[in-house]
Design a protein around this motif. Structure first.
Motif, mmCIF file in Angstrom:
data_model
loop_
_atom_site.group_PDB
_atom_site.id
_atom_site.type_symbol
_atom_site.label_atom_id
_atom_site.label_comp_id
_atom_site.label_asym_id
_atom_site.label_seq_id
_atom_site.Cartn_x
_atom_site.Cartn_y
_atom_site.Cartn_z
ATOM 1 N N THR A 44 51.939 34.920 42.947
ATOM 2 C CA THR A 44 50.675 34.249 42.627
ATOM 3 C C THR A 44 50.241 33.248 43.687
ATOM 4 N N ASP B 5 46.308 29.478 36.372
ATOM 5 C CA ASP B 5 47.642 29.820 36.870
ATOM 6 C C ASP B 5 48.575 29.858 35.661
ATOM 7 N N TYR C 267 54.000 30.759 34.253
ATOM 8 C CA TYR C 267 55.128 30.420 33.355
ATOM 9 C C TYR C 267 54.887 30.884 31.917
ATOM 10 N N SER D 105 52.752 36.497 37.369
ATOM 11 C CA SER D 105 53.769 36.805 38.370
ATOM 12 C C SER D 105 55.032 37.339 37.716
ATOM 13 N N SER E 299 57.817 36.523 39.211
ATOM 14 C CA SER E 299 58.826 35.603 39.745
ATOM 15 C C SER E 299 59.591 34.895 38.643
HETATM 16 C C1 LIG Z 1 52.622 26.548 39.045
HETATM 17 C C2 LIG Z 1 53.031 27.619 39.977
HETATM 18 N N1 LIG Z 1 52.123 28.508 40.354
HETATM 19 C C3 LIG Z 1 52.436 29.505 41.211
HETATM 20 C C4 LIG Z 1 53.719 29.632 41.723
HETATM 21 C C5 LIG Z 1 53.974 30.720 42.713
HETATM 22 O O1 LIG Z 1 54.852 31.661 42.256
HETATM 23 P P1 LIG Z 1 54.899 33.107 42.889
HETATM 24 O O2 LIG Z 1 54.112 33.089 44.161
HETATM 25 O O3 LIG Z 1 56.354 33.350 43.128
HETATM 26 O O4 LIG Z 1 54.300 34.014 41.866
HETATM 27 C C6 LIG Z 1 54.713 28.718 41.344
HETATM 28 C C7 LIG Z 1 56.064 28.817 41.905
HETATM 29 O O5 LIG Z 1 56.895 27.971 41.816
HETATM 30 C C8 LIG Z 1 54.356 27.683 40.441
HETATM 31 O O6 LIG Z 1 55.252 26.778 40.039
#
Ligand SMILES: Cc1ncc(COP(=O)(O)O)c(C=O)c1O
Length: 393
Positions: free
Chosen positions: A97, A205, A208, A239, A241
């Motif tokens: 993301t 965003d 989580y 994401s 992640s």
């Molecule tokens: C609030 C938030 N947004 C976006 C991300 C980006 O995550 P990713 O690029 O791995 O999807 C993170 C990663 O720590 C995050 O804490």
């Protein structure tokens, strides 16, 4: 030297932390609780999928995502939020993301709004890419406190009409990093109504969203559809992640109205770096599987219980509703992080490094952020040492 627009950019949070701590020896066994890098296992079957599709490393991957991956994402959004998306027009895959949150501002922020320099709203403290995106597109970042006084989410509704009329984009993180607060249906309804009134887009965003305590957080797009808002009003970011413990896969998606997504897709056709096809094959299967997500969430729910037990009686302790961070109150976050490191070896992030100093102060300065990503035994040990060091009698 940076171009002028980046000249006030502070060093990123982690180099700042190294400057603060690394000249000092740790006062005990080192426990890393700084970075939000998930440590629970990812599904073991993904290796087979990579191997089985390895020949596709010989192909340029499709910019917007394979049809199968876009369909899997749309299916996930439907089962999670009850929102029907057209996978051909309303979805685009991302390399995680973070880059999507940045590139969406490139595609969606105009040069002017209400005849003036556009504003991009963001919470304070915040995930740092929002600010860099705003600066990059020549917009004015407006940092809106997300503190106990506002339920740990920014209250954009209280901004002056002049600022709101100039607002082109509003970032919002729910569940919030670092506070673990969740925007409820009413919060989204008010924000969407504000966006309709002042004609701006909401960049939500939600990376989580699958790590929560009790109830699954309601989604921004879900509420936008329920309220019959303009489909272009809300753009969501998700994401694998955090949901699936795959931060190294670099796989996420953006979804929203077809005009927003068309612009993001077009810009990325020029400048994007699509996810390699074998990894898109993995992502397709991972979005379709919930078993590992349920198990992952259970592990975090056990961690919330441990944190509540250890810190429950600390004045100002905020039990996280979601996500995997603790946002702990201290007098001075930098001093606390340094003391903790030199006396115990536990490494945490000062809240100021996630905040922007404004006329009204630095909202995170009286906090530390603690990532609850380590295995349970390590976590208990680290949190126990933290408690004794910073909150002992
Ligand atoms: C609030 C938030 N947004 C976006 C991300 C980006 O995550 P990713 O690029 O791995 O999807 C993170 C990663 O720590 C995050 O804490």
């Amino acid at each position: 030297m940076f171009p002028e627009r980046f000249s006030n950019l502070p060093a990123y949070a982690f180099p700042r932390l190294r400057s603060l701590l690394d000249a000092h020896s740790p006062g005990g066994p080192v426990a890393h609780m700084t970075i939000g890098e998930p440590k629970h296992a990812f599904p073991d079957w993904i290796t087979e999928i990579i191997v089985g599709n390895a020949h596709e490393f010989g192909k340029y991957p499709p910019n917007e995502g394979s049809p199968e991956l876009c369909a899997a994402i749309a299916a996930w959004v439907r089962q999670r939020y009850g929102v029907a998306l057209n996978p051909d027009t309303d979805v685009m895959t991302l390399n995680g993301t973070r880059e999507g949150l940045y590139n969406a501002a490139m595609a969606l922020c105009p040069e002017e709004k209400a005849g003036k320099k556009p504003v991009i709203l963001m919470p304070n403290p915040f995930y740092q890419v929002y600010m860099v995106a705003a600066i990059s597109v020549g917009a004015e970042p407006v940092f809106v406190p997300a503190t106990a006084a506002t339920g740990h989410l920014p209250d954009y509704t209280r901004l002056p009409a002049e600022v709101l009329d100039r607002t082109a984009l509003a970032y919002i993180c729910s569940p919030a990093n670092p506070q673990g607060a969740v925007a409820d249906r009413s919060y989204w309804q008010h924000l969407i109504a504000l966006a309709e009134k002042h004609d701006f887009r909401i960049l939500a965003d939600e990376c989580y969203s699958e790590i929560y305590r009790d109830a699954a957080p309601v989604g921004a797009l879900q509420v936008a559809r329920e309220t019959g808002a303009d489909p272009e009003r809300v753009v969501i970011f998700h994401s694998l992640s955090k949901r699936s413990n795959l931060p190294g896969l670099r796989s996420g998606f953006v979804a929203g109205g077809p005009q927003s997504i068309a612009r993001i897709r077009q810009l990325r056709a020029y400048a994007g770096a699509p996810l390699p096809l074998p990894l898109q094959r993995v992502a397709e299967k991972v979005w379709a599987d919930e078993t590992h997500v349920v198990e992952n969430r259970r592990l975090y729910q056990d961690k919330y219980a441990v944190a509540d037990r250890i810190f429950g009686d600390v004045p100002g302790y905020l039990p996280p509703e979601a996500g995997f961070f603790l946002w702990l109150p201290v007098k001075d976050g930098e001093a606390a992080a340094l003391k903790l490191w030199t006396e115990t070896g536990v490494r945490v992030l000062p809240g100021a490094y996630l905040s922007r100093a404004t006329q009204d102060g630095t909202p995170g300065a009286g906090h530390i952020r603690v990532a609850m990503v380590a295995p349970m035994d390590e976590l208990k040990d680290g949190l126990g040492r933290l408690r004794d060091c910073l909150y002992g009698d």
